[in-house]
Design an enzyme around this catalytic site. Structure first.
Site, PDB file in Angstrom:
ATOM      1  N   GLY A 141       0.961  -1.203  -0.017  1.00  0.00           N
ATOM      2  CA  GLY A 141       0.019  -0.076   0.062  1.00  0.00           C
ATOM      3  C   GLY A 141       0.760   1.245   0.075  1.00  0.00           C
ATOM      4  N   GLU A 164       0.431  -1.257  -4.909  1.00  0.00           N
ATOM      5  CA  GLU A 164      -0.431  -0.281  -4.439  1.00  0.00           C
ATOM      6  C   GLU A 164      -1.616  -0.515  -5.617  1.00  0.00           C
ATOM      7  OE1 GLU A 164      -1.197   2.321  -2.792  1.00  0.00           O
ATOM      8  OE2 GLU A 164      -3.146   2.120  -3.547  1.00  0.00           O
ATOM      9  N   ASN A 197      -3.182  -6.272  -5.796  1.00  0.00           N
ATOM     10  CA  ASN A 197      -3.984  -6.656  -4.485  1.00  0.00           C
ATOM     11  C   ASN A 197      -3.078  -7.480  -3.704  1.00  0.00           C
ATOM     12  OD1 ASN A 197      -5.473  -7.258  -2.516  1.00  0.00           O
ATOM     13  ND2 ASN A 197      -7.213  -7.599  -3.579  1.00  0.00           N
ATOM     14  N   SER A 198      -2.315  -6.807  -2.752  1.00  0.00           N
ATOM     15  CA  SER A 198      -1.302  -7.420  -2.078  1.00  0.00           C
ATOM     16  C   SER A 198      -1.863  -8.390  -1.072  1.00  0.00           C
ATOM     17  CB  SER A 198      -0.236  -6.675  -1.289  1.00  0.00           C
ATOM     18  OG  SER A 198      -0.938  -5.820  -0.410  1.00  0.00           O
ATOM     19  N   LEU A 217       2.389   1.290   6.009  1.00  0.00           N
ATOM     20  CA  LEU A 217       2.269   2.520   6.937  1.00  0.00           C
ATOM     21  C   LEU A 217       1.037   3.071   6.489  1.00  0.00           C
ATOM     22  CD1 LEU A 217       5.874   3.631   5.627  1.00  0.00           C
ATOM     23  CD2 LEU A 217       5.053   2.071   7.444  1.00  0.00           C
ATOM     24  N   ASP A 220      -5.547   1.353   5.825  1.00  0.00           N
ATOM     25  CA  ASP A 220      -6.896   1.965   5.942  1.00  0.00           C
ATOM     26  C   ASP A 220      -7.635   1.132   7.279  1.00  0.00           C
ATOM     27  OD1 ASP A 220      -7.284   3.366   3.882  1.00  0.00           O
ATOM     28  OD2 ASP A 220      -8.527   1.702   2.782  1.00  0.00           O
ATOM     29  N   THR A 295       6.526   9.501   4.342  1.00  0.00           N
ATOM     30  CA  THR A 295       5.148   9.195   3.553  1.00  0.00           C
ATOM     31  C   THR A 295       4.339  10.298   3.641  1.00  0.00           C
ATOM     32  OG1 THR A 295       3.890   8.445   5.502  1.00  0.00           O
ATOM     33  CG2 THR A 295       5.036   6.933   4.320  1.00  0.00           C
ATOM     34  N   GLU A 297       0.986  10.458   3.814  1.00  0.00           N
ATOM     35  CA  GLU A 297       0.335  10.228   4.739  1.00  0.00           C
ATOM     36  C   GLU A 297       0.780  10.644   6.187  1.00  0.00           C
ATOM     37  OE1 GLU A 297      -3.404   9.483   5.539  1.00  0.00           O
ATOM     38  OE2 GLU A 297      -2.738   9.185   3.617  1.00  0.00           O
TER      39      GLU A 297
END
Lengths: 343, 432
Positions: A141, A164, A197-198, A217, A220, A295, A297
């Protein structure tokens, strides 16, 4: 008024403002409820989206650039000053459903992944058989790729890959890496990104014991209990992570959501194949410092954190409401940081 | 409206049918057949049909049975399916010892070689384990709870098997994966150590079986898939050893490429200690025999047995270790637009031997109905009637095929349709 409320009550506080039927506020409300529906974290809530940017990125012409416009179009998505792709042309939904059937190509097995396409310099200079390097770091992600870029210069000889699920974001990271490679010759050759989609396809990319570090990191949070199975750290998925990690490999997780932090901690602590790192090991690890700073985020959390704190003092309440919703978690939690060791 | 024409799979319940299943007791004491929610057992020793006794409160199954299996030592029998009930039967008394509720529909079951654990997989990819310690076969157990063992991330698990040495539990899913997990000493705490992933199939994996002989006690895994291949694996490393294109071997090559599921492998059957695999393929009228050379680790198609009757496309296979019989069944839980509620037809082949000395000499003969053990009595019990009209076989095979495709193959939507559906999304309004 006190600010000790949770995210959902922030929405209620917002309601009276919108009842004034101010146009702008109404727009905000809609945005807000959309956000609630998908039950995720706040993303672009703090900023008013630029309507033009949205139009361009969602317009059908984006992907089929007309020939005569090619020059202008192609250049406009890349910043003239830095040569990097401009993020506003790669706006995407904040979430993607990890449970849905995937319609992107998935490699049949790790042997089928064309790593020479991802790391052309490493594979062309390696030449002779046997010296082929394998990917050792995976950023699950990876978002807009901030951590990868920082890690790339910190570990220039280690191959690393970002994974991702959102295709536009992946596209951005790809462009960003390519741009960085051109502007900094010889650098950033060890990073790449894949759209996948890991949670479903990790074993299709990595062999047993291949990875030394995995990064999760700001995942969601998925607050609803019904959606807990969508969390990227879960007891059963940890089995797969343990499989692709070598013995002694490390999982890094960070979140600004206390509830998710506790969940991840519990999952990792209860898993027989992981054990916690000591404080000293944490401090000695150069990657740990990057978790909160590198990051996008993380930067956002830090940025908003400052602002809320001021809003919390009660000065500019109405303007700060949406922001406050975004960062109360940050205030409430002590930035849970877990680093676990496979044993 | 465009929405009036669903592109398949939207009226799911209508086409959702279950294939008929067959399972044979390890020493051929009895044979069990599941058609829809109906479980039929025939006692071959006593030469009579068996009446099942179920006092666990919830009587019998209420929806299609999706998996049946005897334990390796023959003492236990397990059935489970769409009604989310896992029923464990004692094969002595044919009483239901315990009935466990699953959260989701059950798609596969396995019994550990020592008979102490029953594992079942649900449609959300979680494998559960049930501890049977302290079970003596006659008393009815209550309040048994299953514990989660492992999970494939939200993928239907199609098959579960224990390795012959009992060290591993192998699970296959619709995402082309086969996962080999170490079966732990304390299974109730979960199985966390993954030995390997067997990756190579290019469609859903539909069935698993083990080949093991005295020289290779660890055994090799064979798997069948929707990509119309049977593959041979070393489960320790997850290495693909050989691939047999059964679709072309059986003469069912589809050059068009449009009918993807034309030669889906539906079931595999091996004899304990043997190196022969019987393969049932969708649209193949008969059985394909594949032999495995364990020393060179290769697979080779031997022959197609096709004289089993017109339109007889087996949906399930079974055999025992003692007799050289291969039991086959074709049928479906319900058939729309016909007089039949459900359909089942059993055929038995003799000469299913452990080894194939000279490949050409291998004789597999289809037994006539009066040569089958138990004769008419057996057929009446298992099929529901002695004679079954063969005309409906094709319709049944078609229904099973359609249902399987709906369940396991990813739905393909055209770009236009995807864009059309996105129009309803709140956050992605396309400006007109």
């Amino acid at each position: 008024m006190k600010l000790g409320f949770r995210f959902s009550t922030a929405a209620q506080l917002l309601a009276p403002i919108c009842n004034n039927s101010v146009k702008g506020a109404k727009g905000k409300l809609r945005k807000f409820s959309d956000h609630k529906d998908v039950n995720g974290r706040r993303t672009e809530l703090g900023r008013q989206p630029n309507p033009n940017a949205q139009d361009i990125s969602f317009s059908p012409f984006k992907n089929c650039v007309k020939k005569d416009m090619l020059e202008n179009e192609a250049n406009s998505t890349i910043s003239k000053s830095t040569g990097l792709p401009r993020k506003r042309f790669y706006r995407a939904r904040a979430h993607s459903n990890p449970l849905s059937d995937s319609h992107f190509p998935v490699p049949i097995s790790p042997n089928h992944v064309e790593y020479s396409h991802h790391y052309p310099q490493f594979f062309s200079s390696a030449g002779e058989v046997g010296s082929i390097k394998k990917v050792q770091f995976a950023d699950i992600g990876c978002g807009f790729g901030g951590l990868l870029i920082s890690l790339s210069t910190l570990f220039p000889e280690t191959l690393m890959i970002g994974m991702e699920l959102r295709d536009k974001v992946t596209e951005y990271v790809k462009e960003r890496i390519l741009a960085l490679r051109t502007t900094n010759p010889g650098q950033y050759q060890n990073v790449s990104v894949v759209r996948t989609n890991s949670m479903k396809y990790i074993p299709n990319y990595f062999e047993k014991g291949q990875l030394t570090k995995m990064f999760f990191l700001f995942p969601d949070p998925h607050f609803k209990e019904k959606n807990h199975r969508r969390r990227v750290i879960s007891p059963h998925l940890l089995d797969e992570y343990a499989y692709v990690l070598e013995v002694g490999g490390i999982i890094y997780t960070i979140t600004d959501v206390e509830e998710l932090g506790d969940w991840m901690k519990t999952c990792l602590e209860n898993h027989p194949m992981f054990e916690a790192l000591t404080e000293e090991e944490l401090h000695a690890d150069p990657a740990v410092k990057l978790l909160s700073t590198a990051t996008e985020e993380g930067q956002k959390v830090a940025r908003n954190g400052g602002q809320t704190f001021q809003a919390g003092q009660g000065c500019d309440f109405s303007g700060g409401v949406i922001l406050a919703g975004a960062l109360l978690y940050q205030q409430a939690s002590s930035r849970t940081l877990l680093a676990m060791l496979v044993g | 409206m465009e929405d009036a024409q669903p592109e398949g799979g939207e009226n799911n319940r209508d086409v959702d049918v279950a294939p008929a299943l067959i399972s044979v007791h390890p020493t051929q004491d009895s044979v069990a057949v599941a058609v829809g929610s109906d479980l039929r057992v025939f006692d071959l020793r006593g030469n009579c049909g068996i009446t099942l006794v179920d006092e666990t409160g919830e009587a019998f199954h209420k929806d299609s049975i999706r998996a049946i299996r005897y334990g390796a030592n023959g003492k236990l029998f397990v059935s489970a399916g769409d009604d989310k009930l896992v029923k464990i039967w004692s094969t002595d008394s044919w009483r239901c010892i315990t009935s466990v509720c699953s959260e989701k529909r059950v798609s596969a079951i396995a019994i550990s070689n020592d008979g102490l654990y029953v594992c079942f997989a649900d449609k959300f990819g979680v494998v559960w384990v049930l501890d049977l310690h302290g079970l003596d076969g006659n008393e009815t157990l209550v309040d048994k709870k299953a514990a989660p063992l492992l999970a494939h991330y939200c993928s239907i698990i199609t098959s579960l098997e224990f390795s012959p040495d009992g060290r591993f539990i192998v699970s296959a899913d619709r995402d082309f994966k086969i996962r080999v997990t170490v079966f732990p000493k304390k299974p109730l705490d979960g199985a966390h150590e993954i030995q390997s992933f067997c990756l190579g199939h290019t469609e859903f994996v539909s069935c698993l079986a083990f080949l093991c002989t005295a020289e290779y006690p660890q055994g090799f895994l064979v798997s069948g898939s929707g990509d119309s291949t049977v593959r041979l694996w070393d489960i320790n490393s997850g290495t693909l050893l050989d691939t047999c294109e059964v679709g072309s071997q059986a003469g069912l090559v589809d050059y068009s490429g449009s009918e993807l599921s034309c030669s889906t492998v539906t079931d595999l059957c091996t004899i304990p200690g043997g190196n022969v695999v019987a393969v049932a393929i969708q649209s193949l009228q008969g059985i394909l025999l594949v032999s495995c050379d364990l020393s060179s680790q290769t697979l080779g198609a031997v022959k197609v047995v096709s004289n089993m009757g017109d339109n007889f496309i087996p949906t399930s296979l079974g055999c025992s270790s003692s007799a050289e019989l291969l039991w086959t069944i074709t049928g479906v839980s319900k058939l729309h637009g016909s007089d039949y509620n459900s359909l089942a037809r059993v055929r038995v082949l003799s000469g299913f031997k452990k080894t194939v000395p000279g490949t050409t000499k291998h004789e597999l003969t289809v037994l006539d109905d009066n040569e089958v053990p138990g004769e008419e009595k057996l057929l009446e019990k298992l099929q529901g009637s002695v004679t079954v009209e063969e005309e409906v076989f094709l319709a049944a095979a078609e229904a099973v095929k359609k249902s399987m495709c709906n369940l396991l193959i990813k739905k393909q939507y055209t770009t236009e349709r995807r864009e059309f559906r996105k129009r309803g999304r709140n956050d992605k309004k396309i400006k007109q």
